[in-house]
Every structure is written in structure tokens, then in C-alpha cells.
Design a protein around this motif. Structure first.
Motif, short mmCIF file in Angstrom:
data_model
loop_
_atom_site.label_atom_id
_atom_site.label_comp_id
_atom_site.label_asym_id
_atom_site.label_seq_id
_atom_site.Cartn_x
_atom_site.Cartn_y
_atom_site.Cartn_z
N UNK A 1 -23.54 1.04 -9.23
CA UNK A 1 -23.16 2.27 -9.74
C UNK A 1 -24.26 3.49 -8.90
N UNK B 71 -23.29 3.60 -5.35
CA UNK B 71 -22.44 4.47 -4.94
C UNK B 71 -22.65 6.05 -5.01
N UNK B 72 -23.26 6.38 -6.07
CA UNK B 72 -23.68 7.60 -6.75
C UNK B 72 -24.57 8.21 -5.37
N UNK C 70 -25.07 12.42 -4.43
CA UNK C 70 -25.33 12.62 -5.69
C UNK C 70 -26.77 12.74 -5.80
N UNK D 138 -27.60 14.90 -11.09
CA UNK D 138 -26.32 14.52 -11.40
C UNK D 138 -26.15 12.91 -11.35
N UNK E 257 -24.04 12.11 -14.80
CA UNK E 257 -22.95 11.76 -14.38
C UNK E 257 -22.60 10.10 -14.44
N UNK E 258 -23.82 9.27 -14.12
CA UNK E 258 -23.64 8.02 -13.78
C UNK E 258 -24.40 7.28 -14.86
N UNK F 221 -23.52 7.80 -18.78
CA UNK F 221 -22.20 7.18 -19.17
C UNK F 221 -22.49 5.69 -19.03
N UNK F 222 -23.26 5.16 -18.06
CA UNK F 222 -23.28 3.75 -17.82
C UNK F 222 -24.01 3.02 -18.92
#
Lengths: 297, 273
Positions: free
Chosen positions: A194, A197-198, A203, A207, A211-212, A215-216
Motif C-alpha cells: 500500500x 503504491x502510494x 503521494x 496524503x 488516504x492510505x 483507512x488501511x
């Protein structure tokens, strides 16, 4: 086939005949009929479950009602039957006493829990993302965590007085720890894929965090919040028993002083209902807000 | 072909220059993931890295993505040394990299959101990207509602939508079934030709490498090195049943076998020493 012999899962539905001739047009009708029968079965199963739940409660009440009347080995003053409890409940409800006490307790619990949520999630995020902070805070936080929160009741009264402050502080203190520790674990264990990827998608730190990472880690954070709800109820009771002017546990302690077991039992039922509803509401809220949560890996 | 001008210097797009990567084993002893590896990839090329596990092929990808810094040597992208991950190098992971809390469309939009593209434009471009991988109809589904193959399509769309110059793929189709994998490979080739992006593709599957790549870089273990760098001169689309395909397959299989034999020998030498 009658409805009573039909089984709950709906597998025993009257299967529509399927002549091989016009199978195409018939299959849509069959699918519709099957769907309807399936839904009917599910509904029936749900009703049956609810019925059994209610039956369980009624059975419990019946036994409770019967026990003080059956023999002399139970003192009805120490264990009043539900009918007697209900008789003293109604005037208390009508006078507004119950509602006022519930409201007072609810306010304390909600305020303390809100403070614990804000500080616990923040502390968890910071300690998990910033190594320096983690190592600096680790011994202190874990040391405090090992102290049973109830042990702080007298100290809290000394520090924050007998008013609202000490109750709210205790609730916040107790529910802070489960929220902090689960947030910490959730954030620490965010899968590397994750984060990578961000980063590859451009990101920045903020962010990525909002955003990651958040929520994860949310499943863990929510587990912590749920635990926090349970803990805040325990501390609410401890705080109110140590001295208060209103509240459900305060009501119980006055019942204790007046030797009114029925009032104490009303308080117990209220607290149980309180915890149960809070937990159910929380779960329902999660289902609604985070549709990906229940099945996400 | 998108304007893949390979840097100001006119050199290769990707340049691994005598790169070594060492990490500590559990007992603290050094382990060589890569040893003095040099590799150049031109803009628009499709290169497969193939080799046994532990040969450092994923390490090469991680270096270029910016997740790792080389212990020694240099990794240059468009002539410049790398400084961390960035949207000019897209990455597709093996699995579980789609954000579980976002729908397929939101996943694809993520990179555009980071570039502060306005919401309507973002949405349109994400839907176009999903359309290119045949998943426009699944735009509003969450990853757990998609099959493994569909998830990887979304991952490819997410990597491509920000128009990177190279896509790094680390065994992206290893976890899907063989039928789906073939379709995914064909889709990837189509996207590669449509966009002109470079692809660096890690696999341990010879068939996949021969079907996809213009160049197959065969790596070996103990320590991670490049054994051979083979060009696959077959026109696209490639026919798995053709004799030429079989010849290329055999050539790479032989190179892999030579590589692992070499490793055993050097292993034996080390033990003898």
C-alpha cells in the motif's frame, strides 16, 4: 405443502415444473419463483431467530419471577422478582428520574470516549509513524497501561474534584489505552505494498497518511474503539460509585444505601441495555460507513 | 509512441551501472542480492527479467522504483540518479496492492488526485483507463468484489493512467489462473504498443517471457548476476504453437539451465574453499 412443514432455509420450496419444451421462457419464471421462495425462506429464518431471542428473555424472566416465590430459601427483599422491579421502575420513569440519570451517564461516557478517541488515535498514529517518538514514549505508555484504570479513581477525585471532571477524565483515561494500542498496531502493520503504491503514484506524506495509512489501519482502529466503548462503561460505573450527584451508577449506590435492591437491579438492567445498544449501534454504523470493511482482506 | 525522449543526455532510459546490493542475513552476515550488475534499457523497450528465486530480479525492480538505494554503483533514470519513488515509474505488484477501501475507479484516480487533476477530468480519465483494460462496467466495485485477474487489470490501469515512462511489473500475473494469464498478457502487449511505455517485467515463467519480451535478461543466483541478455526477434502477436516460439523457448530454458549449473559450481567452489 403447508407453511409449517416448509423448512426455514427455504430449500423445501415447491419447485415449479420445468417442461423441456419452452425452457427459455420458463427459466426466467423459474428464477423469479426461486428468488422469491429463497427470500421467503430467509425472512422466515430471521423471524424464527427473533422469536427464539424473545423466548429466551421471557424464560429468564419467568425463572427469576418464580424463584423468590417458590420457597423460603430466597429472600424476596434481596432478590425482588421482575414484577416488583417493574413496579418501582414505572414511577421512576414517569417522574423523569431515570431519563435524567441516563442522560448524565451518557454525557460523561460520550465526552470521555470522544477525548480518548481523539488522543488515542493521534497518539497511535504518531508513535507508529515516527520511530523516535515510539521509542521515547514506549516505556511510559506501556507502564501506565499496565496500571488497572480503576486504581486511579481516588486520585482522579483528588485531582479533578467530585464533579464531572473526574468522571470524564477517568473514562477518557481508561479507553485511551485500547484505542492507542490498536491504532498503533494497525498503523505499524499497514502492508508495504500500500505504502509503495502510494509513493509510486506521487503521494506525499500527508496524503499517504490520510488516504492510505488511516483507512488501511481502520479495521484495527475500529476494533480499538469498540473495546474502548466497553472499557468506558466500566470506568463510568467506577467513577459514579465513588461519589456523584446523578447518573445510573449513582442511582444504584443510593439504592444500596436505602437497601432498595429493586433500584439496584433497575440500574443493572439499564447498564446492560446501554452497553448492548452502544455496541450494536457501533457495528451498524461501521457496516454503513465502510462497506469494504467486513470482507476486506 | 509517447514522447519518450530518453533524457537530455541521449543515453538509455534506464541505466543500472555496476550495481551491488547487500543486506544483512538474520545472523548479521552479508548476503549479496546483486553483484556488480549492469543493465541498460532503452525507451519503449519491453524487457523481461527471468531467473530462479533469490537471483535479485525483484531487487532490480525495487531499486528502479526507488524503494531501495544501491549499496554500491548507480541507478540512473533518464541520465539522472534516482531519488525515491515517483510517478514517472509505475509499479504493478504481484497482488494485494489495490487500496481495499476504494472502488476500482477511485484506485485508478488516486495518482491523478495526487497531481491535483480536477475531479471531473480525473473521473473521465480513470473511466477511459478502465475502459482500455475492459473494466468500465466494474468501475464502482471494490477490490474484494473483483476476481484476481480483474484486480490486476485495475492495477495496470492505475499504473498507466498517470502516463509513466516505464512500468515495473513484479510477477504481476503469477497469482492468476493460466487462462486469465494469457488474456492479461495479450492486453498488456496491446497497451504497451498503444502507449509506447517501457516495460520491465519480472517473471519466472519462460513461456511468459518469450510471449511478451523483446529482450529476455536471464539472471542467476549466488550472488545475483546477469547470466545472459537474449533478444527475442519474433513479430507480435506471437504464436505459442509456432516452431520459432519453441526455439526461443528452448534457447532461454538452456540459458537458465546453464545459469543454475554455474551457480552450483561456484557454490561447490566456495564450499571447497
Amino acid at each position: 405443502m403447508t407453511a409449517t412443514t416448509d423448512d426455514a432455509a427455504g430449500t423445501g420450496l415447491s419447485t415449479p415444473r420445468r417442461p423441456a419444451a419452452d425452457a427459455r421462457s420458463d427459466s426466467a419464471a423459474f428464477a423469479e419463483e426461486f428468488r422469491r421462495a429463497h427470500r421467503r425462506g430467509l425472512r422466515r429464518a430471521a423471524w424464527l431467530r427473533a422469536l427464539l431471542n424473545v423466548a429466551g428473555i421471557l424464560l429468564f424472566l419467568a425463572v427469576w419471577e418464580a424463584v423468590p416465590r417458590l420457597g423460603t430459601w430466597v429472600n424476596p427483599v434481596l432478590l425482588p422478582p421482575p414484577s416488583a422491579v417493574f413496579d418501582s421502575f414505572v414511577p421512576m420513569l414517569l417522574s423523569g428520574e431515570i431519563a435524567a440519570n441516563i442522560l448524565a451517564s451518557l454525557r460523561r461516557a460520550a465526552l470521555g470516549f470522544a477525548i480518548a478517541t481523539a488522543t488515542g488515535v493521534t497518539a497511535g498514529l504518531l508513535t507508529a509513524r515516527i520511530g523516535l517518538l515510539h521509542h521515547v514514549s514506549e516505556p511510559i505508555l506501556h507502564g501506565f497501561r499496565s496500571v488497572p484504570s480503576i486504581a486511579l479513581v481516588p486520585l482522579s477525585v483528588l485531582w479533578f474534584g467530585i464533579g464531572e471532571g473526574s468522571k470524564v477524565a477517568l473514562v477518557a483515561w481508561g479507553s485511551f489505552f485500547p484505542i492507542w494500542i490498536t491504532t498503533f498496531i494497525g498503523v505499524r502493520d499497514v502492508p508495504a505494498a500500500y505504502l509503495r503504491s502510494a509513493a509510486c503514484l506521487g503521494a506525499g506524506r500527508l496524503a499517504t497518511l490520510l488516504l492510505v495509512v488511516l483507512p488501511a489501519a481502520l479495521p484495527m482502529i475500529l476494533a480499538g474503539l469498540r473495546q474502548g466503548i466497553a472499557v468506558s462503561l466500566i470506568l463510568l460505573v467506577a467513577a459514579e460509585l465513588s461519589g456523584a450527584r446523578e447518573g445510573v451508577a449513582y442511582m444504584m449506590s443510593t439504592g444500596h444505601q436505602m437497601f432498595r435492591v429493586d433500584i439496584m437491579l433497575i440500574g443493572l438492567v439499564l447498564l446492560g441495555t446501554f452497553g448492548f445498544i452502544a455496541d450494536r449501534l457501533f457495528v451498524a454504523l461501521i457496516r454503513r460507513l465502510f462497506p469494504w470493511y467486513t470482507t476486506a482482506s | 509512441m509517447s514522447g519518450v525522449t530518453s533524457g537530455i543526455t541521449g543515453g538509455p532510459l534506464i541505466d543500472f551501472d555496476r550495481v551491488s546490493q547487500i543486506y544483512a542475513a538474520r545472523d548479521g552476515s552479508p548476503v549479496w542480492a546483486l553483484s556488480d550488475v549492469s543493465l541498460r534499457v532503452e525507451a519503449g523497450e519491453f524487457v523481461c527479467l527471468i531467473g530462479p528465486s533469490g537471483c535479485g530480479k525483484s531487487t532490480l525492480i525495487h531499486l528502479l522504483a526507488g524503494f531501495l538505494k544501491p549499496t554500491s554503483g548507480a541507478v540512473r533514470f533518464r541520465g539522472r540518479p534516482l531519488d525515491g519513488p515517483g510517478p514517472d515509474r509505475g509499479v504493478v505488484f504481484q497482488e494485494y496492492a489495490l487500496f481495499a477501501w476504494m472502488t476500482a475507479r477511485q484506485n485508478v484516480e488516486f495518482g491523478l488526485r495526487m497531481q491535483r487533476v480536477s475531479a471531473p477530468v480525473r473521473r473521465r480519465r480513470a473511466l477511459e483507463a478502465l475502459d482500455r483494460v475492459g473494466l468500465r462496467h466494474a468501475a464502482d466495485r471494490y477490490p474484494h468484489e473483483l476476481s484476481g485477474g480483474m484486480r490486476q487489470r485495475v492495477a495496470v490501469a492505475r499504473a498507466l493512467v498517470v502516463e509513466p515512462e516505464v512500468v515495473l511489473m513484479d510477477e504481476p500475473f503469477a497469482a492468476v489462473d493460466a487462462m486469465t494469464r494469457n488474456t492479461l498478457q495479450e492486453d498488456l502487449l496491446r497497451l504497451w504498443r498503444e502507449t509506447g511505455v517501457s516495460v520491465l517485467f519480472v517473471t519466472h515463467n519462460i513461456d511468459e517471457a518469450v510471449f511478451l519480451a523483446q529482450r529476455v535478461v536471464v539472471m542467476g543466483v549466488g550472488p545475483g548476476v546477469i547470466r545472459e541478455d537474449l533478444a527475442v526477434d519474433l513479430p507480435y502477436p506471437r504464436d505459442r504453437g509456432s516452431a520459432e516460439f519453441g526455439r526461443e523457448y528452448a534457447r532461454i530454458a538452456a540459458a537458465l539451465a546453464r545459469g543454475s549449473r554455474g551457480a552450483e559450481q561456484s557454490d561447490g567452489e566456495r564450499r571447497a574453499a
